[in-house]
Design a protein around this motif. Structure first.
Motif, mmCIF file in Angstrom:
data_model
loop_
_atom_site.group_PDB
_atom_site.id
_atom_site.type_symbol
_atom_site.label_atom_id
_atom_site.label_comp_id
_atom_site.label_asym_id
_atom_site.label_seq_id
_atom_site.Cartn_x
_atom_site.Cartn_y
_atom_site.Cartn_z
ATOM 1 N N GLY A 150 62.075 27.759 -34.140
ATOM 2 C CA GLY A 150 62.739 29.040 -34.374
ATOM 3 C C GLY A 150 63.909 29.266 -33.438
ATOM 4 N N SER A 151 64.953 29.886 -33.956
ATOM 5 C CA SER A 151 66.175 30.095 -33.182
ATOM 6 C C SER A 151 66.008 31.140 -32.082
ATOM 7 C CB SER A 151 67.320 30.517 -34.115
ATOM 8 O OG SER A 151 66.968 31.717 -34.811
ATOM 9 N N LYS A 152 65.020 32.021 -32.207
ATOM 10 C CA LYS A 152 64.835 33.081 -31.219
ATOM 11 C C LYS A 152 64.042 32.626 -29.998
ATOM 12 C CE LYS A 152 64.996 36.791 -34.658
ATOM 13 N NZ LYS A 152 64.277 37.956 -35.239
ATOM 14 N N LEU A 153 63.464 31.447 -30.067
ATOM 15 C CA LEU A 153 62.655 30.958 -28.951
ATOM 16 C C LEU A 153 63.511 30.150 -27.991
ATOM 17 C CD1 LEU A 153 59.107 29.601 -28.999
ATOM 18 C CD2 LEU A 153 60.873 28.116 -28.074
ATOM 19 N N ASP A 154 63.297 30.351 -26.700
ATOM 20 C CA ASP A 154 63.994 29.596 -25.659
ATOM 21 C C ASP A 154 63.176 28.349 -25.351
ATOM 22 O OD1 ASP A 154 65.250 28.550 -23.450
ATOM 23 O OD2 ASP A 154 65.434 30.459 -22.385
ATOM 24 N N SER A 155 63.681 27.184 -25.773
ATOM 25 C CA SER A 155 62.922 25.931 -25.614
ATOM 26 C C SER A 155 62.809 25.482 -24.165
ATOM 27 C CB SER A 155 63.564 24.813 -26.439
ATOM 28 O OG SER A 155 64.880 24.542 -25.982
ATOM 29 N N ASN B 186 59.381 27.257 -40.046
ATOM 30 C CA ASN B 186 59.309 27.774 -38.683
ATOM 31 C C ASN B 186 57.842 27.775 -38.253
ATOM 32 O OD1 ASN B 186 59.094 29.568 -36.417
ATOM 33 N ND2 ASN B 186 61.082 30.443 -36.954
ATOM 34 N N THR C 270 56.281 29.223 -35.874
ATOM 35 C CA THR C 270 55.710 30.522 -35.519
ATOM 36 C C THR C 270 55.337 31.354 -36.745
ATOM 37 O OG1 THR C 270 57.922 31.500 -35.376
ATOM 38 C CG2 THR C 270 56.995 30.592 -33.355
ATOM 39 N N GLN C 271 55.979 31.090 -37.878
ATOM 40 C CA GLN C 271 55.734 31.891 -39.070
ATOM 41 C C GLN C 271 54.974 31.159 -40.170
ATOM 42 O OE1 GLN C 271 59.352 33.841 -40.540
ATOM 43 N NE2 GLN C 271 60.351 33.377 -38.602
ATOM 44 N N GLU D 72 57.049 30.504 -23.665
ATOM 45 C CA GLU D 72 57.437 30.612 -25.065
ATOM 46 C C GLU D 72 57.115 29.337 -25.828
ATOM 47 O OE1 GLU D 72 61.285 32.197 -25.908
ATOM 48 O OE2 GLU D 72 61.336 33.421 -24.091
#
Length: 336
Positions: free
Chosen positions: A144-149, A113, A115-116, A154
């Motif tokens: 990442g699954s939590k980010l809105d592409s 990921n 972001t991490q 974001e």
């Protein structure tokens, strides 16, 4: 605030992985429809970096050998990536793949990921010592699954650390992306997701079909954006039966032209020439189809081009031979 006086900034030259196409120290995007050869193109890049084989448009300029880091979610390493690189003659000792991140506290492995895990990727690059290219295929799988592409802010927040990594480690980062099927006025807006992907990238290239080629497997690598230099012209290529990218030279086709909705009334120069030739052949009435095809071969008109010309002219095919064994072509306005 972090403030820098511009008089204290040292001018720097652009470092290139592939001159006027893929810059080092920055993020680039390579987009295209599924099945058109995006992964083949990036693996061709990886193979050349690993061996020092010159770029197809710069045959007299050997490139510096370096290592490559691949993150590929959609293709198997054993049944797809390795065989393709073998066929291309890559130095596999110079290419590593990141399959995931192991979490000690959770006793398991998860997907990389951005972001991490950028710091983990940086450690890999530092350990290699000579890394020059990082490929994320597809780029959106690692945000990442939590980010809105589809949200610009974001997407930029995720791409920024990736760009900083490229700058610190002096590597070219190439993110592979899919494009949407719906037509758009500009090829730039065909890349799936937020426009921030193409806005942040310093170089954007798209792979599309060559509508003017008689070879159905011919593809185009076309510049969409390169705001740090003048982009090199587009290139034509095809994937051979051996799974190798065969580069076929420059093309004048633009990305906007290649990705524009197909116009049934529009035809490339080869088809237009074949249309005029076929009109002349059928001007005096119906002719035997076999004879027309033989004449076309003699005039270096490919069968696929002849079929296109026949379709555009709405040529009538009739079977009037004995026992239905002979076919004749005629223009729609001609008498039988």
């Amino acid at each position: 605030l972090v403030i820098v006086r511009l008089s204290d900034v040292q001018p720097e030259r652009i470092n290139w992985l592939w001159r006027n196409r893929i810059p080092r120290d920055k993020v680039s995007v390579l987009g295209g429809m599924a099945g058109l050869g995006k992964t083949f193109a990036t693996l061709d890049m990886a193979s050349r970096v690993s061996t020092g084989e010159p770029w197809p448009d710069l045959p007299d300029d050997p490139i510096e050998v370096g290592s490559v880091v691949i993150l590929n979610l959609e293709d198997g390493l054993g049944d797809t990536i390795r065989p393709r690189l073998d066929a291309m003659g890559a130095n596999l000792d110079k290419i590593v793949a990141v399959e995931g991140v192991y979490e000690i506290d959770k006793q398991g492995r998860r997907m990389f990921n951005i972001t991490q895990d950028v710091h983990h990727l940086e450690l890999v690059i530092e350990q290699l010592g000579d890394a020059r290219l990082v490929i994320l295929d597809p780029l959106t799988a690692y945000i990442g699954s939590k980010l809105d592409s589809w949200r610009d802010n974001e997407v930029r927040a995720v791409l920024y650390p990736l760009g900083e990594l490229a700058k610190r480690c002096k590597v070219a980062v190439v993110g592979v992306m899919h494009v949407r099927k719906s037509p758009s006025d500009k090829a730039m807006f065909r890349v799936l997701g937020s426009v921030a992907f193409t806005a942040y990238a310093r170089a954007v290239w798209l792979i599309g079909e060559d509508r003017d080629s008689d070879d159905p497997d011919c593809r185009l690598l076309l510049p969409v954006k390169l705001n740090i230099a003048r982009a090199a012209p587009g290139l034509r290529f095809r994937i051979t039966d051996r799974g190798v990218v065969e580069w076929l030279g420059d093309t004048d086709t633009t990305a906007d032209e290649a990705f524009a909705p197909a116009d049934p009334e529009d035809a490339g120069p080869k088809v237009k020439s074949a249309i005029e030739w076929l009109k002349g052949v059928l001007a005096d009435g119906a002719q035997a189809a076999m004879a027309i095809k033989a004449q076309a071969r003699e005039n270096c008109i490919a069968a696929r081009t002849l079929d296109r010309a026949k379709s555009r002219l709405k040529v009538v095919a009739s079977n009037e031979g004995v026992f239905g064994q002979a076919w004749y072509w005629s223009l729609p306005e001609s008498k039988p």
